[in-house]
Design a protein around this motif. Sequence first.
Motif, PDB file in Angstrom:
ATOM      1  N   LEU A 217      -1.714   2.659   3.953  1.00  0.00           N
ATOM      2  CA  LEU A 217      -1.028   1.719   4.835  1.00  0.00           C
ATOM      3  C   LEU A 217      -0.699   2.449   6.140  1.00  0.00           C
ATOM      4  O   LEU A 217       0.458   2.738   6.458  1.00  0.00           O
ATOM      5  N   THR A 218      -1.751   2.766   6.876  1.00  0.00           N
ATOM      6  CA  THR A 218      -1.605   3.487   8.137  1.00  0.00           C
ATOM      7  C   THR A 218      -1.111   2.549   9.231  1.00  0.00           C
ATOM      8  O   THR A 218      -1.153   1.325   9.094  1.00  0.00           O
TER       9      THR A 218
ATOM     10  N   GLY B 124       0.825  -1.200   0.000  1.00  0.00           N
ATOM     11  CA  GLY B 124       0.000   0.000   0.000  1.00  0.00           C
ATOM     12  C   GLY B 124       0.855   1.244   0.000  1.00  0.00           C
ATOM     13  O   GLY B 124       2.096   1.181  -0.010  1.00  0.00           O
ATOM     14  N   VAL B 125       0.210   2.381   0.036  1.00  0.00           N
ATOM     15  CA  VAL B 125       0.900   3.674   0.090  1.00  0.00           C
ATOM     16  C   VAL B 125       1.177   3.999   1.552  1.00  0.00           C
ATOM     17  O   VAL B 125       0.261   4.060   2.369  1.00  0.00           O
ATOM     18  N   ALA B 126       2.443   4.204   1.885  1.00  0.00           N
ATOM     19  CA  ALA B 126       2.850   4.311   3.284  1.00  0.00           C
ATOM     20  C   ALA B 126       3.379   5.684   3.673  1.00  0.00           C
ATOM     21  O   ALA B 126       3.785   5.881   4.815  1.00  0.00           O
ATOM     22  N   VAL B 127       3.367   6.634   2.746  1.00  0.00           N
ATOM     23  CA  VAL B 127       3.922   7.962   3.008  1.00  0.00           C
ATOM     24  C   VAL B 127       2.874   9.005   2.644  1.00  0.00           C
ATOM     25  O   VAL B 127       2.246   8.931   1.581  1.00  0.00           O
ATOM     26  N   GLU B 128       2.693   9.984   3.523  1.00  0.00           N
ATOM     27  CA  GLU B 128       1.736  11.055   3.262  1.00  0.00           C
ATOM     28  C   GLU B 128       2.340  12.120   2.342  1.00  0.00           C
ATOM     29  O   GLU B 128       3.559  12.288   2.275  1.00  0.00           O
ATOM     30  N   GLY B 129       1.455  12.838   1.656  1.00  0.00           N
ATOM     31  CA  GLY B 129       1.881  14.010   0.904  1.00  0.00           C
ATOM     32  C   GLY B 129       2.362  13.768  -0.500  1.00  0.00           C
ATOM     33  O   GLY B 129       2.873  14.681  -1.145  1.00  0.00           O
ATOM     34  N   VAL B 130       2.212  12.534  -1.013  1.00  0.00           N
ATOM     35  CA  VAL B 130       2.623  12.254  -2.388  1.00  0.00           C
ATOM     36  C   VAL B 130       1.445  12.543  -3.314  1.00  0.00           C
ATOM     37  O   VAL B 130       0.372  11.954  -3.152  1.00  0.00           O
TER      38      VAL B 130
END
Length: 506
Positions: free
Chosen positions: A30-31, A17-23
């Motif tokens: 993926l919290t 999943g997506v694990a970094v904010e702000g992209v």
Amino acid sequence: MMEINWKQFKSGTDIRGVAVEGVPGQEMNLTSEAVRRMAAGYLIWLSEHTGKPASELTVAVGHDSRISADRIQKAVVDAMLSAGVRVLVCGLASTPSMFMITVDWGCDGSVQITASHHPYYRNGLKFFTKDGGLDGSDIEKILACAAENKAPAYGKGVAEMVDYMSRYSEILREKIKEGVNAEDFEHPLQGFHIVVDAGNGAGGFYATDVLAPLGADISGSQFLEPDGMFPNHIPNPENETAMESVCRATVRAKADLGVIFDTDVDRGGAVDSKGDELNRNRLVAIASAIALEGNEGGTIVTDSITSSGLKEYIEKTLGGHHHRFKRGYRNVINEALRLNAEGVNCPLAIETSGHAALRENYFLDDGAYLVTKIIIKMANLRREGKSLETMLESLREPVEALELRMPIQEADFRACGEAVIAGLEAWAKEHGWEIAPDNREGIRVSFGEGAGDGWFLLRLSVHDPIMPLNVESDAAGGVRVIVEQLCEYLRTCSGLDISPVTKYLG
């Protein structure tokens, strides 16, 4: 947390999943809470698998170099401690080492935090027991538990910081010592110059902790330092920029060999002393030659896109059998396991992407182990006045090769893709095309001299709404001839974006 579609995290036999904010364009899913629930789901699955309550389990946790690794590791460890698990926290580790710790140190299971070669903002989870990596159906059960927010009974676990990578490096060093059996047993790579490109992933240890202690000159190695932003190139042996980089580094250093790993080291590639890639079909050929030593007449399982020349090499030069199967590293591994269970001598399962799993190594896809075997072979060939290049002299490689990826535009992409393949099979029979007898994925069609002198394979992607088209030809201009014939059929298909094909044809 707001309820989400848990199925979105399944990526074959992994969770991603997506694990970094702000992209931009990439909403983080993926919290830490999602990861905690997934880890709890794994514990429920593992308890059922082992017959032990969670409070009696020992589980190892490691990660690659991604910038979200520490946050996700904390979520995984916290979930396990809440269930009373003994957690071995391994820190930066390769994916294969996280399987080996279940065998070597007797852990009930392990979790590796990685998204392989995917961009820095993605991450994921891979799960192991001593029987190997989990299958897709196991991932579905874990995600079902996460969706229902199931968790084992509360307990009070303990976390221990451990350094398993030192032990794993020792295993690889011993393998090289025994395999080369040099006069200077402790330094079998004295006189060899090997460049390592780790792509700022988890593979830098191979240069400093495996090769250098054995006497190898590792000068010219690059990007060994972990950096989860991957500032130099994508850590991926299939990536053109990455391979160009390691090829240049190998030639610049005047090295005997260059090696490259993906982020979590379950895949590897190599470069010969001239800077030519030992990758894809050439890597499969070398791995097959190594695996068939002592397994004469054995069967090599590969994915579906290997070349006709490779099949000839395995069967005529090496005297083995070539068994093409579906794309996906778990698919080729599971097929090799099935064949061995039926009494077929099958020592190797390998994808052209660089996933290579040897039976002697638990059918674990391990890039460092594959490179280790190649280095042993290189050292032993030098005694005979030969090189890795001489092994490949009889490998016939295609004159032209092409891969195009066509998006599927319909919501039920799998049904659409299957309809395209079924229609193509009927078209091929109607037009007298030669369908491959060992067709196990999509449809593979061969064309003789004057009609393209090669083949195409059209298949449905393992995970995505994409239909990859692979074409090879043994004649200059042959790929275009084949694609032109296929395009007549593709123009009749609905729901398939064939613009990559029409753009190629101009």
